[in-house]
Design an enzyme around this catalytic site. Structure first.
Site, mmCIF file in Angstrom:
data_model
loop_
_atom_site.group_PDB
_atom_site.id
_atom_site.type_symbol
_atom_site.label_atom_id
_atom_site.label_comp_id
_atom_site.label_asym_id
_atom_site.label_seq_id
_atom_site.Cartn_x
_atom_site.Cartn_y
_atom_site.Cartn_z
ATOM 1 N N ASP A 267 0.820 -1.211 0.000
ATOM 2 C CA ASP A 267 0.000 0.000 0.000
ATOM 3 C C ASP A 267 0.856 1.264 0.000
ATOM 4 O O ASP A 267 0.367 2.345 0.363
ATOM 5 C CB ASP A 267 -0.926 0.007 1.227
ATOM 6 C CG ASP A 267 -2.365 -0.355 0.849
ATOM 7 O OD1 ASP A 267 -2.600 -0.681 -0.318
ATOM 8 O OD2 ASP A 267 -3.245 -0.302 1.728
ATOM 9 N N ASP A 326 3.033 -9.162 9.347
ATOM 10 C CA ASP A 326 3.327 -7.758 9.088
ATOM 11 C C ASP A 326 4.723 -7.630 8.480
ATOM 12 O O ASP A 326 5.534 -8.562 8.515
ATOM 13 C CB ASP A 326 3.225 -6.948 10.377
ATOM 14 C CG ASP A 326 1.778 -6.667 10.760
ATOM 15 O OD1 ASP A 326 0.884 -6.938 9.937
ATOM 16 O OD2 ASP A 326 1.535 -6.186 11.890
ATOM 17 N N ASP A 420 -7.936 -6.629 13.596
ATOM 18 C CA ASP A 420 -7.602 -7.959 14.106
ATOM 19 C C ASP A 420 -8.513 -8.366 15.259
ATOM 20 O O ASP A 420 -9.021 -9.491 15.310
ATOM 21 C CB ASP A 420 -6.129 -8.002 14.529
ATOM 22 C CG ASP A 420 -5.718 -6.789 15.345
ATOM 23 O OD1 ASP A 420 -6.595 -5.982 15.730
ATOM 24 O OD2 ASP A 420 -4.513 -6.634 15.614
#
Length: 686
Positions: A267, A326, A420
């Site tokens: 992104d 991540d 999450d």
């Protein structure tokens, strides 16, 4: 005089070097035929013993020992002095720069309200301290104006009748909340102790040993029944410090290449970063990894939107599980082998979560304190909830989801900044069970600067309150057991997400200093000292090497309460700062040995050399002029500074009333707020 002159000639260069800031030295005397206990003995006996042994014990030898001790003490004092000078210089740089937290991304309105309240409390406390000092001086025989004396008497009567009762009521309510939360933490620790004593550990229905014995070679085409199709996702956004490490780690997962696909979900809005990540993906694709690069044109919904977009790909239907990492996470090659087997023959299992380990936990004081917090979170909170109730909050990374569980629960939603926790709560309401593996670790980074840590904690504590508002009707209507509803509402949300930051800030940062100026309202010593010390001791047990930091940890947790309280209020009342998402800054720390260890044995030497080069390239990029253009600054945090002055003012008032424990707590807590307010904890940007 020859021995003394010889000793001095030999030791003078070393002592001169030490005095000039060099390395401390130890002077060694050959053949010492006496001990410290002999020196401390009675003088006559000492001399008599010396005569009996025929040794030449004299005042010069004692002088040598005293000289050594003096040299050691001087070195310690020099270190303390240099540390104090460095601290003062850093504080002067912060003040001279004049950069405050006004430039942060938080919406000014809620922040300014809290700051205005703290500043008003500070001004009131300073005024009341001046009145008390005037009254104290009058008691010693000094002359005060009649108006000041009359005001003080009126104030004493007014505070006893109208101020002390509501303050005492609020204090008692906070003490009750404090005790309830402490009891909850104690019960969790007892549960963790029970797990360790009985060696309880989640195991796949098919035991790992039997499965390993039955598993054929990874390259065997008939191994598909044992190695299901796994999709691996790496969401990232402008994280050029760490993308190479995470992609390398994921591409070296020990899993059949035909049964795994890696999605790099970029992104980034920086064209240079996009180009670098594309090149890295292409390099691993040419090396045989099944990896794809995805970039969204419309970057909506932050991480949740990124994951939602990736799950909409047509080929996702061919996969049974999805692992999420991540950008700063580096799973070990056997990660999937140790997590995916738990899903086999367990159709109710929706999530397998691994714990985190940290490559930079010893980088500075801030990372050490974070390590204490997160070790307790994983070792106690996650493990106990996973073992006893099969539910806990998904940590957002280092976990494997059954794709069917995600789809049944509505998929990723963009309504909060804690996507999450959102998906975990909805999956729990749909009857899915979770497993936490405390012995499966995944390396990652901790924020090294206070600014990054503060923004991360703001997001982590505002999001749950947003989610609570949205999920409460669903929890009440859901057809699950009553005790599960009670656990979600009263323990998971209210006690651990709302009450904890509320009483931490209100009790120790506002009520306690106010009781110094309103002595009719009291807080007992066990609330101020003993119970917090016990809770800090319990918190630090999962990280025993951190015991020297128990007092800084207690003070720092209270210092962070202002950020957590502000975030909780923002999320609860849907203020603007509750909807902000700031990517936590990364430093790209990883050892070369860790990167080489990621490679499977069957990889060629060339690939191992490529992994070794990752560290070198990362270091070159960090030192390049392009990165130097984007400067980082230490800031001054006004709320923390105002609270430090409030607590130090209250400490001065407690000194007048001779309240020892309260004085020391307020003084050290005020100094802790001062260090944090001047950004003297964590990364020092020069």
């Amino acid at each position: 005089m020859a021995p003394w002159s010889g000793f001095w000639a030999a030791s003078r260069p070393a002592l001169a070097a030490a005095a000039a800031g060099g390395t401390p030295v130890v002077v060694k005397m050959d053949n010492p035929n006496w001990s410290i206990s002999e020196i401390d003995a009675d003088g006559g006996e000492f001399l008599a013993g010396g005569r009996r042994r025929g040794r030449g014990k004299n005042a010069k030898q004692i002088t040598w020992v005293l000289l050594l001790k003096a040299h050691r003490a001087a070195g310690c004092l020099a270190w303390l002095a240099s540390a104090a000078v460095a601290l003062g210089a850093a504080a002067r740089r912060r003040v001279a720069a004049g950069r405050t937290d006004d430039a942060d991304a938080e919406t000014p309105a809620p922040r300014s309200r809290l700051y205005a309240f703290i500043r008003a409390s500070l001004l009131l406390s300073v005024f009341l301290l001046a009145v008390e000092l005037a009254a104290h001086a009058n008691g010693r025989g000094r002359v005060l104006a009649a108006s000041v004396d009359s005001f003080h008497s009126s104030w004493v009567r007014f505070r006893a009748a109208y101020v002390a009762p509501p303050l005492q009521l609020l204090a008692d309510a906070c003490v009750v909340l404090f005790l309830v939360q402490s009891a909850d933490r104690l019960v969790q620790c007892l549960g963790c102790l029970y797990i360790h004593l009985n060696r309880i550990k989640p195991k796949p229905i098919s035991s790992p040993a039997a499965a390993a014995a039955a598993l054929p070679d990874l390259e065997d085409p008939d191994a598909g029944d044992y190695y299901p199709m796994v999709l691996v996702q790496i969401p990232m956004c402008n994280e050029k410090e760490v993308y190479q490490q995470s992609i390398a780690a994921v591409c070296n997962l020990d899993w059949p290449r035909s049964n795994i696909l890696v999605q790099v979900l970029d992104d980034s809005d920086d064209p240079i970063t996009q180009s670098l990540i594309k090149e890295e993906v292409e390099k691993w694709r040419q090396n045989g990894a099944r990896i794809v690069y995805r970039h969204r044109v419309l970057r909506e919904g932050y991480k949740a939107g990124n994951l939602k977009s990736a799950m909409s790909c047509s080929y996702v239907k061919d996969y049974e599980y999805v692992a999420i990492f991540d950008a700063d996470f580096q799973p070990y090659p056997d990660f999937l082998k140790r997590t995916v087997p738990h899903f086999k023959d367990n159709e109710e299992l929706g999530l397998v979560q691994a714990r985190w380990s940290f490559v930079n936990k010893d980088e500075n004081l801030l990372t050490r304190l974070q390590n204490i917090n997160l070790c307790f979170h994983f070792e106690v909170e996650q493990q106990v909830n996973g073992i006893f109730i099969n539910f806990f909050g998904f940590n957002g990374t280092a976990g494997v989801w059954r794709i069917k569980a995600l789809e049944d629960s509505g998929g990723w939603m963009e309504r909060t900044t804690v996507e999450d926790m959102d998906i975990a709560v909805r999956a729990h309401l749909n009857g899915w069970k979770f497993v936490f593996l405390n012995d499966v670790e995944c390396q990652c980074e901790l924020p090294e600067s206070y600014e990054a840590y503060r923004k991360q904690q703001h997001r982590w504590h505002s999001g749950p309150m947003q989610l609570f508002r949205l999920c409460l009707p669903d929890i009440i209507r859901c057809k699950i057991a009553f005790w599960k509803k009670a656990n979600l509402i009263f323990l998971f949300f209210l006690l651990r997400k709302l009450i904890l930051p509320f009483y931490s800030f209100t009790l120790f940062c506002i009520i306690l200093p106010m009781t110094m100026f309103i002595p009719e309202a009291e807080l007992p010593d066990w609330v101020v000292c003993y119970i917090p010390a016990l809770m800090s001791f319990l918190n630090i047990l999962p990280a025993p090497k951190s015991f020297p930091f128990i007092i800084p940890y207690l003070l720092f947790e209270n210092t962070m309460s202002v950020t957590k309280f502000n975030a909780m209020i923002s999320g609860l009342f849907q203020l603007g700062s509750a909807y902000e998402w700031v990517v936590t800054k990364k430093s790209g720390r990883s050892s070369e040995g860790d990167l080489i260890a990621l490679a499977p044995k069957e990889l060629k030497q060339q690939k191992i050399l490529d992994l070794t080069a990752i560290k070198e390239q990362s270091m070159l990029k960090q030192s390049s002029p392009r990165n130097e253009a984007k400067k980082k600054y230490n800031r001054i945090y006004k709320k923390e500074l105002a609270l430090s002055l409030l607590l130090l003012t209250a400490a001065a008032r407690s000194l007048l009333s001779k309240q020892g424990i309260h004085f020391y707590f307020l003084m050290f807590q005020g100094l802790s707020f001062l260090l944090v307010g001047l950004d003297l904890i964590g990364e020092d940007v020069k």
